[in-house]
Design a protein around this motif. Structure first.
Motif, mmCIF file in Angstrom:
data_model
loop_
_atom_site.group_PDB
_atom_site.id
_atom_site.type_symbol
_atom_site.label_atom_id
_atom_site.label_comp_id
_atom_site.label_asym_id
_atom_site.label_seq_id
_atom_site.Cartn_x
_atom_site.Cartn_y
_atom_site.Cartn_z
ATOM 1 N N ASP A 194 2.536 11.198 7.140
ATOM 2 C CA ASP A 194 2.246 12.042 5.981
ATOM 3 C C ASP A 194 2.351 11.204 4.712
ATOM 4 N N THR A 195 1.236 11.062 3.986
ATOM 5 C CA THR A 195 1.149 10.263 2.751
ATOM 6 C C THR A 195 1.855 8.913 2.884
ATOM 7 N N PRO A 196 1.343 8.038 3.742
ATOM 8 C CA PRO A 196 2.001 6.734 3.944
ATOM 9 C C PRO A 196 1.895 5.852 2.708
ATOM 10 N N ARG A 197 2.880 5.038 2.538
ATOM 11 C CA ARG A 197 2.904 4.029 1.484
ATOM 12 C C ARG A 197 2.486 2.713 2.120
ATOM 13 N N ILE A 198 1.458 2.057 1.558
ATOM 14 C CA ILE A 198 0.957 0.807 2.113
ATOM 15 C C ILE A 198 1.581 -0.364 1.359
ATOM 16 N N LEU A 199 2.261 -1.234 2.093
ATOM 17 C CA LEU A 199 2.771 -2.468 1.511
ATOM 18 C C LEU A 199 1.801 -3.575 1.914
ATOM 19 N N ALA A 200 1.032 -4.078 0.953
ATOM 20 C CA ALA A 200 -0.026 -5.055 1.228
ATOM 21 C C ALA A 200 0.474 -6.472 0.952
ATOM 22 N N PHE A 201 0.278 -7.343 1.925
ATOM 23 C CA PHE A 201 0.726 -8.735 1.856
ATOM 24 C C PHE A 201 -0.502 -9.634 1.938
ATOM 25 N N SER A 202 -0.545 -10.667 1.087
ATOM 26 C CA SER A 202 -1.666 -11.601 1.139
ATOM 27 C C SER A 202 -1.238 -12.954 0.596
ATOM 28 N N ASP A 203 -1.839 -14.021 1.129
ATOM 29 C CA ASP A 203 -1.591 -15.352 0.583
ATOM 30 C C ASP A 203 -2.403 -15.580 -0.690
ATOM 31 N N ASP A 204 -3.180 -14.590 -1.106
ATOM 32 C CA ASP A 204 -3.975 -14.677 -2.335
ATOM 33 C C ASP A 204 -3.864 -13.337 -3.065
ATOM 34 N N PRO A 205 -2.723 -13.081 -3.735
ATOM 35 C CA PRO A 205 -2.496 -11.764 -4.341
ATOM 36 C C PRO A 205 -3.517 -11.380 -5.401
ATOM 37 N N ALA A 206 -4.014 -12.356 -6.182
ATOM 38 C CA ALA A 206 -5.014 -12.040 -7.200
ATOM 39 C C ALA A 206 -6.298 -11.538 -6.552
ATOM 40 N N TRP A 207 -6.700 -12.172 -5.447
ATOM 41 C CA TRP A 207 -7.883 -11.733 -4.704
ATOM 42 C C TRP A 207 -7.683 -10.321 -4.177
ATOM 43 N N LEU A 208 -6.491 -10.040 -3.675
ATOM 44 C CA LEU A 208 -6.220 -8.724 -3.107
ATOM 45 C C LEU A 208 -6.426 -7.622 -4.143
ATOM 46 N N ASP A 209 -6.048 -7.879 -5.380
ATOM 47 C CA ASP A 209 -6.215 -6.879 -6.438
ATOM 48 C C ASP A 209 -7.687 -6.559 -6.690
ATOM 49 N N GLU A 210 -8.572 -7.468 -6.336
ATOM 50 C CA GLU A 210 -10.000 -7.270 -6.592
ATOM 51 C C GLU A 210 -10.704 -6.498 -5.483
ATOM 52 N N GLN A 211 -10.026 -6.249 -4.363
ATOM 53 C CA GLN A 211 -10.654 -5.603 -3.217
ATOM 54 C C GLN A 211 -10.541 -4.082 -3.301
ATOM 55 N N ASP A 212 -11.441 -3.404 -2.563
ATOM 56 C CA ASP A 212 -11.406 -1.940 -2.548
ATOM 57 C C ASP A 212 -11.002 -1.395 -1.177
ATOM 58 N N TRP A 213 -10.497 -2.263 -0.297
ATOM 59 C CA TRP A 213 -10.202 -1.857 1.071
ATOM 60 C C TRP A 213 -9.115 -0.800 1.148
ATOM 61 N N LEU A 214 -8.242 -0.770 0.133
ATOM 62 C CA LEU A 214 -7.124 0.164 0.159
ATOM 63 C C LEU A 214 -7.325 1.336 -0.793
ATOM 64 N N ASP A 215 -8.529 1.474 -1.309
ATOM 65 C CA ASP A 215 -8.814 2.617 -2.182
ATOM 66 C C ASP A 215 -8.521 3.915 -1.433
ATOM 67 N N GLY A 216 -7.866 4.824 -2.104
ATOM 68 C CA GLY A 216 -7.527 6.092 -1.481
ATOM 69 C C GLY A 216 -6.127 6.106 -0.895
ATOM 70 N N TYR A 217 -5.501 4.926 -0.786
ATOM 71 C CA TYR A 217 -4.129 4.840 -0.295
ATOM 72 C C TYR A 217 -3.166 4.601 -1.461
ATOM 73 N N ASP A 218 -1.938 4.999 -1.277
ATOM 74 C CA ASP A 218 -0.865 4.650 -2.195
ATOM 75 C C ASP A 218 -0.350 3.279 -1.753
ATOM 76 N N TRP A 219 -0.655 2.231 -2.517
ATOM 77 C CA TRP A 219 -0.326 0.895 -2.052
ATOM 78 C C TRP A 219 0.234 0.012 -3.167
ATOM 79 N N VAL A 220 0.904 -1.049 -2.746
ATOM 80 C CA VAL A 220 1.488 -2.002 -3.688
ATOM 81 C C VAL A 220 1.199 -3.414 -3.189
ATOM 82 N N ASN A 221 0.938 -4.319 -4.128
ATOM 83 C CA ASN A 221 0.694 -5.728 -3.842
ATOM 84 C C ASN A 221 2.059 -6.427 -3.784
ATOM 85 N N VAL A 222 2.584 -6.590 -2.584
ATOM 86 C CA VAL A 222 3.972 -7.039 -2.404
ATOM 87 C C VAL A 222 4.216 -8.423 -2.981
ATOM 88 N N GLU A 223 3.250 -9.338 -2.834
ATOM 89 C CA GLU A 223 3.478 -10.721 -3.249
ATOM 90 C C GLU A 223 3.805 -10.823 -4.737
#
Length: 201
Positions: free
Chosen positions: A79-108
């Motif tokens: 129920d309403t999961p929180r997505i913790l997103a990890f990437s070796d390129d955090p700036a690139w991750l901010d530019e993506q739309d793959w997590l649109d619609g989710y409650d997420w945070v860029n952990v790095e």
């Protein structure tokens, strides 16, 4: 498949180190215990030079189709999961739309000192995990499975890339396609170039 019975002992040792480093005071560490969280690992760069060149910007990249399907498995029943997103390129991750619609945070962007260990163990605290083609993801999944055998672990099925890579039964493997030449194993002879790889991965 080779670590077997050693994983619980490794997990216990890492838990002590996390306590000594004060990870428990970090906001995301506490959040992973209090909310239904899903760790998602985006591995953008291979991390090593190949043939004397810098890492290819798309080497070892899994596409949106894999992540959408994997997230569908990992978030089912939450129920309403929180997505913790990890990437070796955090700036690139901010530019993506793959997590649109989710409650997420860029952990790095919030990781403390000793970030590699923090990332490994924070992934392992989440209710579910979407792995990349990465030993960091796989170790997080193994550690999570020790603490919660019912945790949902999702990974790309890489047997079509490299048949020797197999994951245990605790993993749900998603078939995915990687264009020829984009996945290059770091142990290939240095004289090979990506263009030399004609196998259809």
């Amino acid at each position: 498949r080779h670590v077997g019975a050693a994983v619980p002992e490794i997990a216990a040792a890492l838990a002590l180190e996390a306590e000594e480093l004060g990870f428990g005071a970090h906001r995301l560490w506490r959040e992973a215990s209090m909310r239904p969280t899903v760790a998602v690992h985006f591995r953008r760069l291979h991390g090593v030079a190949f043939g004397g060149r810098a890492p290819h910007p798309h080497l070892a990249l899994l596409g949106p189709d894999y992540y959408r399907r994997a997230l569908g498995h990992a978030t089912r029943g939450l129920d309403t999961p929180r997505i913790l997103a990890f990437s070796d390129d955090p700036a690139w991750l901010d530019e993506q739309d793959w997590l649109d619609g989710y409650d997420w945070v860029n952990v790095e962007k919030e990781a403390p000192p000793a970030a590699s260990l923090f990332v490994l163990l924070l992934m392992a605290r989440c209710r579910a995990l979407v792995a990349a083609n990465s030993t960091l993801s796989w170790w997080s999944g193994l550690l999570r499975h020790v603490s919660d055998p019912s945790a949902v672990l999702v990974a790309p099925d890489m047997t079509c890339w490299e048949p020797s890579i197999t994951l245990g039964r605790e993993w749900h493997c998603v078939r995915t396609a990687v264009p020829a030449g984009l996945y290059v194993h770091s142990t290939l002879p240095q004289h090979l170039k990506p263009a030399d790889l004609t196998q259809d991965f």
